[in-house]
Structure formats: structure tokens, C-alpha cells
Motif scaffolding. Structure first.
Motif, PDB file in Angstrom:
ATOM      1  N   THR A 384      -6.379  -7.636 -10.509  1.00 41.55           N
ATOM      2  CA  THR A 384      -5.973  -7.085  -9.214  1.00 41.55           C
ATOM      3  C   THR A 384      -4.456  -7.086  -9.084  1.00 41.55           C
ATOM      4  OG1 THR A 384      -6.059  -9.209  -8.024  1.00 41.55           O
ATOM      5  CG2 THR A 384      -8.097  -7.926  -8.124  1.00 41.55           C
ATOM      6  N   MET A 385      -3.777  -7.907  -9.883  1.00 39.57           N
ATOM      7  CA  MET A 385      -2.319  -7.904  -9.891  1.00 39.57           C
ATOM      8  C   MET A 385      -1.774  -6.936 -10.936  1.00 39.57           C
ATOM      9  SD  MET A 385      -1.423  -9.952  -7.470  1.00 39.57           S
ATOM     10  CE  MET A 385       0.327 -10.150  -7.782  1.00 39.57           C
ATOM     11  N   THR A 386      -2.415  -6.859 -12.091  1.00 37.53           N
ATOM     12  CA  THR A 386      -1.902  -5.979 -13.140  1.00 37.53           C
ATOM     13  C   THR A 386      -2.119  -4.510 -12.793  1.00 37.53           C
ATOM     14  OG1 THR A 386      -3.982  -6.108 -14.386  1.00 37.53           O
ATOM     15  CG2 THR A 386      -2.270  -7.700 -14.937  1.00 37.53           C
ATOM     16  N   LYS A 387      -3.134  -4.220 -11.973  1.00 43.65           N
ATOM     17  CA  LYS A 387      -3.372  -2.837 -11.548  1.00 43.65           C
ATOM     18  C   LYS A 387      -2.530  -2.460 -10.342  1.00 43.65           C
ATOM     19  CE  LYS A 387      -8.147  -2.659 -13.235  1.00 43.65           C
ATOM     20  NZ  LYS A 387      -9.572  -2.588 -12.840  1.00 43.65           N
ATOM     21  N   ALA A 388      -1.976  -3.451  -9.659  1.00 45.98           N
ATOM     22  CA  ALA A 388      -1.181  -3.217  -8.458  1.00 45.98           C
ATOM     23  C   ALA A 388       0.309  -3.217  -8.798  1.00 45.98           C
ATOM     24  CB  ALA A 388      -1.469  -4.300  -7.417  1.00 45.98           C
ATOM     25  N   ASN A 389       1.094  -2.606  -7.928  1.00 49.61           N
ATOM     26  CA  ASN A 389       2.553  -2.688  -8.064  1.00 49.61           C
ATOM     27  C   ASN A 389       3.212  -3.202  -6.787  1.00 49.61           C
ATOM     28  OD1 ASN A 389       2.103  -0.426  -6.505  1.00 49.61           O
ATOM     29  ND2 ASN A 389       3.544   0.889  -7.593  1.00 49.61           N
ATOM     30  N   GLY A 390       2.364  -3.599  -5.819  1.00 50.61           N
ATOM     31  CA  GLY A 390       2.908  -4.124  -4.574  1.00 50.61           C
ATOM     32  C   GLY A 390       1.804  -4.714  -3.713  1.00 50.61           C
ATOM     33  N   TYR A 391       2.193  -5.156  -2.534  1.00 48.82           N
ATOM     34  CA  TYR A 391       1.200  -5.727  -1.638  1.00 48.82           C
ATOM     35  C   TYR A 391       1.504  -5.347  -0.196  1.00 48.82           C
ATOM     36  CZ  TYR A 391       4.703  -9.386  -0.709  1.00 48.82           C
ATOM     37  OH  TYR A 391       5.844 -10.073  -0.361  1.00 48.82           O
ATOM     38  N   VAL A 392       0.469  -5.387   0.616  1.00 45.86           N
ATOM     39  CA  VAL A 392       0.558  -5.147   2.053  1.00 45.86           C
ATOM     40  C   VAL A 392       0.026  -6.400   2.742  1.00 45.86           C
ATOM     41  CG1 VAL A 392      -0.355  -3.800   3.988  1.00 45.86           C
ATOM     42  CG2 VAL A 392       0.330  -2.644   1.866  1.00 45.86           C
ATOM     43  N   LEU A 393       0.706  -6.851   3.779  1.00 43.32           N
ATOM     44  CA  LEU A 393       0.243  -8.001   4.539  1.00 43.32           C
ATOM     45  C   LEU A 393      -0.531  -7.524   5.762  1.00 43.32           C
ATOM     46  CD1 LEU A 393       3.425 -10.255   4.356  1.00 43.32           C
ATOM     47  CD2 LEU A 393       1.304 -10.534   3.079  1.00 43.32           C
ATOM     48  N   ILE A 394      -1.806  -7.898   5.843  1.00 44.47           N
ATOM     49  CA  ILE A 394      -2.623  -7.588   7.016  1.00 44.47           C
ATOM     50  C   ILE A 394      -2.461  -8.741   7.995  1.00 44.47           C
ATOM     51  CG2 ILE A 394      -4.919  -7.019   7.874  1.00 44.47           C
ATOM     52  CD1 ILE A 394      -5.674  -6.129   5.077  1.00 44.47           C
ATOM     53  N   VAL A 407       1.658   1.657   6.568  1.00 46.98           N
ATOM     54  CA  VAL A 407       1.769   0.249   6.205  1.00 46.98           C
ATOM     55  C   VAL A 407       3.063   0.032   5.424  1.00 46.98           C
ATOM     56  CG1 VAL A 407      -0.720  -0.155   6.149  1.00 46.98           C
ATOM     57  CG2 VAL A 407       0.450   0.588   4.070  1.00 46.98           C
ATOM     58  N   ARG A 408       3.526  -1.196   5.414  1.00 51.03           N
ATOM     59  CA  ARG A 408       4.737  -1.536   4.661  1.00 51.03           C
ATOM     60  C   ARG A 408       4.337  -2.158   3.329  1.00 51.03           C
ATOM     61  NH1 ARG A 408       9.871  -1.299   5.667  1.00 51.03           N
ATOM     62  NH2 ARG A 408      11.397  -2.744   4.797  1.00 51.03           N
ATOM     63  N   VAL A 409       4.738  -1.519   2.252  1.00 51.16           N
ATOM     64  CA  VAL A 409       4.413  -1.990   0.903  1.00 51.16           C
ATOM     65  C   VAL A 409       5.617  -2.737   0.339  1.00 51.16           C
ATOM     66  CG1 VAL A 409       3.759  -1.346  -1.441  1.00 51.16           C
ATOM     67  CG2 VAL A 409       2.870  -0.039   0.508  1.00 51.16           C
ATOM     68  N   HIS A 410       5.386  -3.976  -0.074  1.00 46.81           N
ATOM     69  CA  HIS A 410       6.413  -4.788  -0.729  1.00 46.81           C
ATOM     70  C   HIS A 410       6.176  -4.701  -2.240  1.00 46.81           C
ATOM     71  CE1 HIS A 410       7.338  -6.729   3.186  1.00 46.81           C
ATOM     72  NE2 HIS A 410       6.052  -6.508   3.395  1.00 46.81           N
ATOM     73  N   PHE A 411       7.177  -4.277  -2.976  1.00 46.95           N
ATOM     74  CA  PHE A 411       6.994  -4.021  -4.412  1.00 46.95           C
ATOM     75  C   PHE A 411       7.321  -5.237  -5.260  1.00 46.95           C
ATOM     76  CE2 PHE A 411       7.615   0.286  -2.794  1.00 46.95           C
ATOM     77  CZ  PHE A 411       6.564   0.937  -3.399  1.00 46.95           C
ATOM     78  N   PHE A 412       6.474  -5.484  -6.273  1.00 49.88           N
ATOM     79  CA  PHE A 412       6.830  -6.451  -7.306  1.00 49.88           C
ATOM     80  C   PHE A 412       6.964  -5.788  -8.673  1.00 49.88           C
ATOM     81  CE2 PHE A 412       2.258  -7.116  -6.273  1.00 49.88           C
ATOM     82  CZ  PHE A 412       1.684  -6.616  -7.435  1.00 49.88           C
ATOM     83  N   SER A 413       6.756  -4.465  -8.724  1.00 48.76           N
ATOM     84  CA  SER A 413       7.060  -3.686  -9.933  1.00 48.76           C
ATOM     85  C   SER A 413       7.355  -2.247  -9.508  1.00 48.76           C
ATOM     86  CB  SER A 413       5.906  -3.752 -10.949  1.00 48.76           C
ATOM     87  OG  SER A 413       4.726  -3.180 -10.410  1.00 48.76           O
ATOM     88  N   SER A 414       7.573  -1.385 -10.462  1.00 50.75           N
ATOM     89  CA  SER A 414       8.058  -0.036 -10.174  1.00 50.75           C
ATOM     90  C   SER A 414       7.029   0.816  -9.433  1.00 50.75           C
ATOM     91  CB  SER A 414       8.448   0.669 -11.487  1.00 50.75           C
ATOM     92  OG  SER A 414       9.422  -0.060 -12.164  1.00 50.75           O
ATOM     93  N   ILE A 415       7.531   1.754  -8.629  1.00 48.72           N
ATOM     94  CA  ILE A 415       6.659   2.681  -7.941  1.00 48.72           C
ATOM     95  C   ILE A 415       6.149   3.712  -8.945  1.00 48.72           C
ATOM     96  CG2 ILE A 415       8.457   4.349  -7.270  1.00 48.72           C
ATOM     97  CD1 ILE A 415       6.947   4.480  -4.533  1.00 48.72           C
ATOM     98  N   MET A 416       4.952   4.216  -8.684  1.00 44.73           N
ATOM     99  CA  MET A 416       4.322   5.157  -9.611  1.00 44.73           C
ATOM    100  C   MET A 416       4.330   6.560  -9.044  1.00 44.73           C
ATOM    101  SD  MET A 416       1.013   2.766 -10.426  1.00 44.73           S
ATOM    102  CE  MET A 416       1.196   1.075 -10.960  1.00 44.73           C
ATOM    103  N   GLU A 417       4.176   7.535  -9.927  1.00 48.41           N
ATOM    104  CA  GLU A 417       4.011   8.914  -9.509  1.00 48.41           C
ATOM    105  C   GLU A 417       2.547   9.294  -9.639  1.00 48.41           C
ATOM    106  OE1 GLU A 417       6.569  11.487 -11.645  1.00 48.41           O
ATOM    107  OE2 GLU A 417       8.417  10.718 -10.737  1.00 48.41           O
TER     108      GLU A 417
END
Length: 418
Positions: A384-394, A407-417
Motif C-alpha cells: 500500500t506504500m509502494t503503490k502510493a506516492n502520497g497520503y491524505v489525512l481524513i 483533498v490535500r495530498v502530501h507527497f513522499f515520492s514523485s507525482i505521476m502522469e
């Protein structure tokens, strides 16, 4: 002692009586911790990538140190070009010395502006003959000229204290003639994994055993922040062994991370071991987050101890919300993860009373940003972390988020196209 131990364990089996919200937990922890930035050290700028400056860096001289050309072209007096155009070109005599009336001198990008000149006309607006040029465009004084001190003036602060040094900062330091830079010492973080079911990477995997991954995970996250990891190894579910390892960490490190052994049932012994070692011990245990509810925050000998879940994702949430901001304080830097507003691609459920750490795959499409939920549950599912590039806090007061909601996405890796 035996009766006391089992009394404590039976009480803990009942579960957490109260969960502390994230903001209160961090505030209470930091208030009691009373952190100060670590001391500094001088290092060569060649070794300074990713380090944090310990003091303001002032320019020893102007940058650029002289008026210089910003383009390839010809330096001349701007007033001599007034009225010039492609339909009314003007001829200038080329010179190698001081530029006088109706004269021009060849300059390349970065060359000093010759005496007498106050502007540069670009090559593409000229035609060159043997010893003269024809100019087809007028310029104003200062055109295509980088003035002395335009980038940084002598005595000005070129780089503020508390700045993480990236390649362009190092280039600026070199341009200013700095060979060494004062940076904050790297925090030393001791990392301990607990659990009798754990085996080292590379060892034979017996039935009922799992490969220990959290030390590698969190040593990497510490290095990413600019800290150094100290490996305390594995500890079995034994109170004395865990206590000895934590004591070892206190002797070597500025902070300690433990993983595993922090829930409310036997054999979750880490909070007990921490409290046994001294005061104030555990400050908060049981936080209103999902995943990561069993996270505990403790202090021993004035040093922070992060008692994180043994489940990798839950532990990552604890690191993100508590360890990361604490280490940044030790480094003396204010640094937030990059974030964007995005539209949620489908509805997701929240948990009232808990702040939910929703892993998402954020991507850009048709000029907009979108966030695709990976999953909410699964505190031990690393994919769930390797497939994600960020997180949203609910938020704690939301039952969920709706499809299409911003929603506000906080990135821990690059954004994708897309």
C-alpha cells in the motif's frame, strides 16, 4: 515482582482506556521534551549535499563581481542605437578597447562589460562584416547586462540558517568562494526491532517466523531526512533484553525508535521496559490514528523515544506524524512535504474519532490533479506504500470523503502522469 508484572499485563489486556488525538499527543510530547537544535560542524562543500546550514551565510563579495554580459552579442552605448530598427539599421565600428561613440565590442555570455559600454545587443539582431557590424534593433541602458552584485550583494545573507542544501545551493557557495560550510550535526537515531517471531534478512525462514524489515525501512527514512541510523539489532519478547537494548541506545544516540511490542496485550513489553528505565518514561500511549493506534511517545534522559507498531505501514504513520517533526527540530529546519489539492477518484470511509492515513496514488491529467485511494486498512501491507506516492489525512470528525471531493495530498515520492 512477578505478581506486579502480571497485574500490569492483565490491566493492559483490557485495551486503551483513552486515545489521544494527534495534535495533543505531539504538543504534549514536544513541550515536555524541550528540544534544542543540535550543535554544528564545519564540512567541505563537496560533502554538504542534503545537510542543513547552522548559520546564515553572508556573501564575502558581490556576485557577479563585475557588470557582465547576459548574452552573446556586442557591447555598445545604448544611446547610439536609439531610432534603429530592421528598416533603419545602423553601422558600428568594432573595437578591442574602450567603447566610444558608434563603436561596439564583441562579448560572450559572462564577459565583463567593457569600459564605455552600457548595453549589449544580441547577435541575432546584427550582421557582421569585416571590421564592423550592422545593428537592426535598439537597446536601452542596462539591456542584457547583469549588474555587479545583482545576484547577491557583498554582506547580504546568501543562504539562511536552517536551509537544506541542494545542488543549486552548493553552486552558489562555490561562486562565493566558500570551500567549507557550517552545518547542523546529523542526529544519531538508534533503531531496535522487537519480537520473538523475527529473523534477520538472509536467515532461513522457519514456519511462524517473518523477516524483520523495519530497521531497514526506518534507517532509510532517517537517512532521507539527514540523520544517521544506529542499528541496535533484534530483541526477543523479553523485558530484560528489551531494556538492555534501549539502555544501549541511550548511551549512543540522540533519539531511539523501537518497533513492535507496543499494543495492549502480552507480549507487548516495550512501554513497560521504557517506564522501568526511568522518568518521565511514556508520555502518550494510544493515539487516535489509523493505522498506528498503539504508537507511544516517551522520554528518557531528555531524549525522545518513539515506540512504533511492528506493522510496517502503521509504524510509518507513527514516524511521519511524530518522528519526522522531532528530527527536523533537532536539525533546526522547518520543512513540510510537498502537497497539492487533488480530486478524489472514489469515495472512501473514515473512522469517527480517528485520523485516518489514506494512502493514495496521485496523478496529473488534463491539467488537473487526482488522488486514487489505495486502501485504508492493512497496517502491515507494505505494497500500500509502494503503490502510493502520497497520503491524505481524513479528519477525526469525518465518516469519510466523497468521490470528486477536493483533498490535500502530501507527497513522499514523485507525482505521476496518467
Amino acid at each position: 515482582m512477578f505478581a506486579l508484572y502480571w497485574g500490569i499485563m492483565l490491566a493492559r489486556l483490557k485495551g486503551f482506556e483513552k486515545l489521544t488525538n494527534v495534535g495533543d499527543a505531539l504538543q504534549s510530547f514536544l513541550r515536555k521534551l524541550k528540544l534544542e537544535r543540535l550543535d554544528s560542524e564545519q564540512i567541505p562543500i563537496n560533502d554538504a549535499l542534503g545537510r542543513v546550514t547552522a548559520e546564515d551565510i553572508q556573501a564575502k563579495y558581490n556576485l557577479p563581481p563585475f557588470d557582465r554580459s547576459a548574452v552573446d552579442g556586442y557591447a555598445l552605448r545604448a544611446k547610439d542605437t536609439f531610432g534603429v530598427s530592421a528598416f533603419k539599421p545602423k553601422t558600428f565600428k568594432l573595437t578591442e578597447g574602450k567603447v566610444r561613440e558608434n563603436e561596439a565590442r564583441t562579448v560572450w555570455t559572462g564577459n565583463p562589460i567593457p569600459e564605455g559600454a552600457d548595453a549589449v545587443v544580441m547577435l541575432e539582431y546584427t550582421k557582421k562584416f569585416e571590421d564592423e557590424i550592422e545593428v537592426e534593433k535598439a537597446v536601452t541602458p542596462g539591456r542584457n547586462v547583469s549588474k555587479r552584485g545583482e545576484d547577491v550583494a557583498e554582506g547580504d545573507v546568501a543562504i539562511d540558517a536552517g536551509t537544506r542544501l541542494y545542488p543549486h545551493h552548493l553552486g552558489l557557495l562555490a561562486a562565493l568562494g566558500e570551500t567549507y560550510v557550517s552545518v547542523v550535526r546529523k542526529p544519531q537515531v538508534a533503531i531496535l526491532a522487537t519480537g520473538s517471531e523475527l529473523v534477520e534478512l538472509g536467515q532461513k525462514l522457519e514456519p511462524g517466523k517473518i523477516v524483520e524489515t523495519n530497521r531497514l525501512l526506518f534507517s532509510s527514512m532517517c537517512k532521507e531526512l539527514g540523520a544517521e541510523a544506529i542499528d541496535l539489532g533484534l530483541a526477543k519478547d523479553d523485558l530484560n533484553e528489551i531494556s538492555a537494548k534501549i539502555r544501549e541506545g541511550l548511551e549512543q544516540a540522540d533519539a531511539i525508535i523501537t518497533t513492535g511490542g507496543t499494543s495492549v496485550g502480552y507480549p507487548d513489553l516495550v512501554p513497560l521496559a521504557v517506564n522501568q528505565l526511568g522518568k518521565p518514561g511514556v508520555i502518550v500511549h494510544g493515539i487516535a490514528i489509523r493505522p498506528g493506534m498503539p504508537t507511544a511517545l516517551a522520554i528518557l534522559e531528555g531524549k525522545p523515544i518513539f515506540v512504533l507498531s511492528g506493522n510496517p505501514v502503521a509504524a510509518t504513520v507513527g514516524f511521519e506524524l511524530f518522528t519526522r517533526p522531532t528530527l527536523l527540530k533537532l536539525l533546526g529546519i522547518k520543512e513540510a512535504r510537498p502537497a497539492v489539492e487533488a480530486k478524489l477518484t472514489r469515495r472512501v470511509a473514515g473512522v469517527l474519532g480517528r485520523r485516518v492515513f489514506l494512502r493514495v496514488r496521485a496523478f496529473e491529467k488534463n491539467g488537473g490533479f487526482f488522488a486514487e485511494p489505495i486502501r485504508v486498512s492493512g497496517s502491515g501491507v507494505l505494497t500500500t506504500m509502494t503503490k502510493a506516492n502520497g497520503y491524505v489525512l481524513i479528519p477525526e470528525n469525518r465518516e469519510g470523503l466523497e468521490e470528486g471531493e477536493s483533498v490535500r495530498v502530501h507527497f513522499f515520492s514523485s507525482i505521476m502522469e496518467a
